[in-house]
Motif scaffolding. Structure first.
Motif, mmCIF file in Angstrom:
data_model
loop_
_atom_site.group_PDB
_atom_site.id
_atom_site.type_symbol
_atom_site.label_atom_id
_atom_site.label_comp_id
_atom_site.label_asym_id
_atom_site.label_seq_id
_atom_site.Cartn_x
_atom_site.Cartn_y
_atom_site.Cartn_z
ATOM 1 N N VAL A 215 -28.125 -71.030 -56.858
ATOM 2 C CA VAL A 215 -27.582 -72.197 -57.566
ATOM 3 C C VAL A 215 -28.600 -72.732 -58.568
ATOM 4 O O VAL A 215 -28.260 -73.017 -59.725
ATOM 5 N N HIS A 216 -29.857 -72.863 -58.158
ATOM 6 C CA HIS A 216 -30.875 -73.390 -59.065
ATOM 7 C C HIS A 216 -31.132 -72.431 -60.228
ATOM 8 O O HIS A 216 -31.341 -72.886 -61.362
ATOM 9 N N SER A 217 -31.071 -71.126 -59.977
ATOM 10 C CA SER A 217 -31.225 -70.149 -61.064
ATOM 11 C C SER A 217 -30.072 -70.272 -62.060
ATOM 12 O O SER A 217 -30.286 -70.265 -63.275
ATOM 13 N N TRP A 218 -28.838 -70.359 -61.536
ATOM 14 C CA TRP A 218 -27.675 -70.543 -62.411
ATOM 15 C C TRP A 218 -27.828 -71.812 -63.237
ATOM 16 O O TRP A 218 -27.599 -71.812 -64.451
ATOM 17 N N VAL B 165 -20.623 -68.146 -59.855
ATOM 18 C CA VAL B 165 -20.544 -69.609 -59.828
ATOM 19 C C VAL B 165 -19.362 -70.002 -60.704
ATOM 20 O O VAL B 165 -19.445 -69.956 -61.928
ATOM 21 N N VAL B 166 -18.264 -70.372 -60.054
ATOM 22 C CA VAL B 166 -16.986 -70.555 -60.754
ATOM 23 C C VAL B 166 -16.597 -72.033 -60.759
ATOM 24 O O VAL B 166 -16.496 -72.656 -59.694
ATOM 25 N N PRO B 167 -16.359 -72.607 -61.952
ATOM 26 C CA PRO B 167 -15.961 -74.015 -61.995
ATOM 27 C C PRO B 167 -14.573 -74.230 -61.392
ATOM 28 O O PRO B 167 -13.687 -73.386 -61.518
ATOM 29 N N ILE B 168 -14.410 -75.367 -60.730
ATOM 30 C CA ILE B 168 -13.106 -75.770 -60.195
ATOM 31 C C ILE B 168 -12.523 -76.736 -61.225
ATOM 32 O O ILE B 168 -13.025 -77.848 -61.391
ATOM 33 N N PRO C 109 -31.376 -68.553 -49.855
ATOM 34 C CA PRO C 109 -30.939 -67.672 -50.948
ATOM 35 C C PRO C 109 -29.809 -68.287 -51.785
ATOM 36 O O PRO C 109 -29.793 -68.148 -53.011
ATOM 37 N N ALA C 110 -28.889 -68.979 -51.140
ATOM 38 C CA ALA C 110 -27.795 -69.623 -51.876
ATOM 39 C C ALA C 110 -28.342 -70.738 -52.762
ATOM 40 O O ALA C 110 -27.939 -70.864 -53.930
ATOM 41 N N LEU C 111 -29.259 -71.538 -52.234
ATOM 42 C CA LEU C 111 -29.847 -72.619 -53.027
ATOM 43 C C LEU C 111 -30.627 -72.061 -54.222
ATOM 44 O O LEU C 111 -30.546 -72.608 -55.330
ATOM 45 N N LEU D 212 -19.498 -71.286 -55.202
ATOM 46 C CA LEU D 212 -20.510 -70.237 -55.163
ATOM 47 C C LEU D 212 -19.908 -69.107 -54.342
ATOM 48 O O LEU D 212 -19.501 -69.319 -53.197
ATOM 49 N N LEU D 213 -19.835 -67.911 -54.934
ATOM 50 C CA LEU D 213 -19.204 -66.778 -54.254
ATOM 51 C C LEU D 213 -20.216 -65.867 -53.562
ATOM 52 O O LEU D 213 -19.854 -65.151 -52.637
ATOM 53 N N ALA D 214 -21.466 -65.881 -54.002
ATOM 54 C CA ALA D 214 -22.507 -65.045 -53.378
ATOM 55 C C ALA D 214 -23.853 -65.676 -53.709
ATOM 56 O O ALA D 214 -23.976 -66.361 -54.723
ATOM 57 N N PRO D 215 -24.847 -65.537 -52.882
ATOM 58 C CA PRO D 215 -24.985 -64.644 -51.741
ATOM 59 C C PRO D 215 -24.203 -65.074 -50.507
ATOM 60 O O PRO D 215 -24.124 -64.349 -49.522
ATOM 61 N N GLU D 216 -23.614 -66.271 -50.538
ATOM 62 C CA GLU D 216 -22.714 -66.715 -49.479
ATOM 63 C C GLU D 216 -21.697 -67.642 -50.126
ATOM 64 O O GLU D 216 -21.912 -68.140 -51.227
ATOM 65 N N ARG D 217 -20.600 -67.861 -49.479
ATOM 66 C CA ARG D 217 -19.563 -68.757 -50.001
ATOM 67 C C ARG D 217 -19.993 -70.198 -49.758
ATOM 68 O O ARG D 217 -20.343 -70.570 -48.626
#
Length: 181
Positions: A163-166, A88-91, A158-160, A125-130
């Motif tokens: 994100v919520h875990s992060w 999870v990379v900030p822009i 899985p992506a959601l 978000l780079l994984a589990p999907e872009r």
């Protein structure tokens, strides 16, 4: 849906099927603002006000606007409100935000002023999907505003969850439910 229906100038240019999508899915919290901006861009392009049938129409107008008038003037972003991770990379710049919108074929590039004002922040978000993750400051804490894949596709479960875990970890809330009983 209510914000769009309450604005007759916007409602006249939104297809009923697009309104149904707002009602059935988690759309951006202020779609009428995005749609108003899109209609203004279409007018500046000299186009008749279009009938917007979906987010692809919004992205298409944004893309045409950028091709014709160039990238918006860069604005300075504040530091990310929450730390990123490897996935999870900030822009951190408005140029990178516009590029994210181009790459992912959605209108996130139009959020630059909101990021600069500290109302929203955007991450990749780079994984589990872009996907592109937008968080918003609500009642004093950062929460998920939207998570979208390429061409505004809703992110997978899985992506959601990722994100919520992060977000839990980044806000320092990991394991609080266990501690509270």
């Amino acid at each position: 849906v209510i914000s769009v229906v309450a604005d007759p100038d916007v409602l006249a240019h939104v297809a009923p099927s697009f309104l149904e999508k707002f009602a059935e899915t988690r759309e951006p919290t202020y779609p009428v603002g995005i749609l108003r901006s899109t209609l203004a861009k279409a007018a500046r392009l000299g186009r008749r006000p279009p009938l917007l049938r979906g987010w692809a129409d919004v992205s298409s107008i944004d893309d045409e606007y950028l091709r014709r008038f160039g990238q918006p003037k860069p604005v300075e972003f504040p530091p990310p409100p929450l730390p990123g991770t490897e996935l999870v990379v900030p822009i951190t710049t408005s140029d990178a935000l516009v590029e994210e919108g181009r790459t992912m074929r959605h209108c996130i590039g139009s959020f630059a002023s909101r990021v600069a004002r500290g109302q929203v922040y955007v991450y990749q978000l780079l994984a589990p999907e872009r996907a592109t993750v937008a968080i918003a400051l609500r009642e004093g804490r950062w929460d998920v505003l939207d998570v979208r894949g390429h061409a505004n596709v809703l992110a997978s479960e899985p992506a959601l969850r990722a994100v919520h875990s992060w977000l839990e970890v980044a806000r320092g809330e990991e394991g609080q439910d266990d501690e509270d009983g």
